[in-house]
Design a protein around this motif. Structure first.
Motif, PDB file in Angstrom:
ATOM      1  N   ASN A  10      27.341  32.418  32.161  1.00 19.33           N
ATOM      2  CA  ASN A  10      28.115  31.207  32.471  1.00 19.33           C
ATOM      3  C   ASN A  10      29.327  31.455  33.373  1.00 19.33           C
ATOM      4  O   ASN A  10      29.961  30.494  33.801  1.00 19.33           O
ATOM      5  N   LEU A  11      29.725  32.689  33.592  1.00 18.89           N
ATOM      6  CA  LEU A  11      30.942  32.965  34.354  1.00 18.89           C
ATOM      7  C   LEU A  11      30.583  33.432  35.758  1.00 18.89           C
ATOM      8  O   LEU A  11      29.650  34.200  35.944  1.00 18.89           O
ATOM      9  N   GLY A  12      31.339  32.979  36.729  1.00 20.10           N
ATOM     10  CA  GLY A  12      31.042  33.313  38.116  1.00 20.10           C
ATOM     11  C   GLY A  12      32.238  33.873  38.850  1.00 20.10           C
ATOM     12  O   GLY A  12      33.225  34.300  38.239  1.00 20.10           O
ATOM     13  N   PRO A  13      32.176  33.873  40.168  1.00 16.21           N
ATOM     14  CA  PRO A  13      33.236  34.450  40.998  1.00 16.21           C
ATOM     15  C   PRO A  13      34.610  33.822  40.768  1.00 16.21           C
ATOM     16  O   PRO A  13      35.627  34.522  40.836  1.00 16.21           O
ATOM     17  N   ALA A  14      34.662  32.527  40.507  1.00 16.12           N
ATOM     18  CA  ALA A  14      35.963  31.887  40.269  1.00 16.12           C
ATOM     19  C   ALA A  14      36.611  32.459  39.010  1.00 16.12           C
ATOM     20  O   ALA A  14      37.826  32.681  38.971  1.00 16.12           O
ATOM     21  N   MET A  15      35.811  32.721  37.981  1.00 16.78           N
ATOM     22  CA  MET A  15      36.362  33.307  36.751  1.00 16.78           C
ATOM     23  C   MET A  15      36.738  34.758  36.982  1.00 16.78           C
ATOM     24  O   MET A  15      37.714  35.235  36.409  1.00 16.78           O
ATOM     25  N   ASP A  16      35.991  35.480  37.831  1.00 22.92           N
ATOM     26  CA  ASP A  16      36.394  36.841  38.211  1.00 22.92           C
ATOM     27  C   ASP A  16      37.813  36.821  38.766  1.00 22.92           C
ATOM     28  O   ASP A  16      38.669  37.608  38.358  1.00 22.92           O
ATOM     29  N   ALA A  17      38.059  35.903  39.693  1.00 21.28           N
ATOM     30  CA  ALA A  17      39.370  35.820  40.345  1.00 21.28           C
ATOM     31  C   ALA A  17      40.459  35.401  39.362  1.00 21.28           C
ATOM     32  O   ALA A  17      41.555  35.982  39.350  1.00 21.28           O
ATOM     33  N   ALA A  18      40.177  34.404  38.542  1.00 25.78           N
ATOM     34  CA  ALA A  18      41.171  33.937  37.567  1.00 25.78           C
ATOM     35  C   ALA A  18      41.508  35.032  36.567  1.00 25.78           C
ATOM     36  O   ALA A  18      42.677  35.240  36.232  1.00 25.78           O
ATOM     37  N   CYS A  19      40.495  35.734  36.101  1.00 21.56           N
ATOM     38  CA  CYS A  19      40.736  36.816  35.142  1.00 21.56           C
ATOM     39  C   CYS A  19      41.521  37.951  35.786  1.00 21.56           C
ATOM     40  O   CYS A  19      42.423  38.516  35.156  1.00 21.56           O
ATOM     41  N   ALA A  20      41.202  38.284  37.017  1.00 19.46           N
ATOM     42  CA  ALA A  20      41.938  39.350  37.706  1.00 19.46           C
ATOM     43  C   ALA A  20      43.421  38.987  37.797  1.00 19.46           C
ATOM     44  O   ALA A  20      44.292  39.831  37.551  1.00 19.46           O
TER      45      ALA A  20
END
Length: 112
Positions: A10-20
């Motif tokens: 369910n998690l994609g590139p936008a969540m990668d960026a937000a988590c980073a």
């Protein structure tokens, strides 16, 4: 080697960026801290609260499709989401810890 956050269902590139931005740099770190702590950190890093984003994260960490959340389970997640949101809003209004003291020291915030 660590896996990216987007390797979780369910998690994609936008969540990668937000988590980073929130200091969560791997899927392993996200799994270890759990959905509630991760979401709290995301909000503290400036992400706007959104209930669907929260329960998508919860479902993903459980390996479930995002739209699997229904009924009483969804109601219970809403209570948790609201509590996290209130905690973050009450703690620092989303600002980094200690920022008010720093701004006071440099003369930006009027003394109370």
């Amino acid at each position: 080697m660590s896996e990216p956050v987007s390797s979780i269902r369910n998690l994609g590139p936008a969540m990668d960026a937000a988590c980073a931005k929130a200091g969560i740099t791997s899927a392993e770190a996200l799994r270890d801290m759990g959905a509630d702590e991760a979401y709290r950190r995301l909000l503290l890093s400036g992400m706007r609260p959104h209930f669907i984003g929260y329960y998508v994260l919860v479902m993903g960490l459980q390996g479930r499709p995002w739209n699997d959340c229904k009924g009483d389970e969804k109601k219970a997640l809403r209570v948790r989401f609201d509590a996290i949101k209130a905690e973050v809003a009450g703690s620092t209004d989303g600002m980094p810890p200690g920022i008010e003291q720093f701004l006071d020291q440099i003369g930006v915030v009027p003394k109370k």
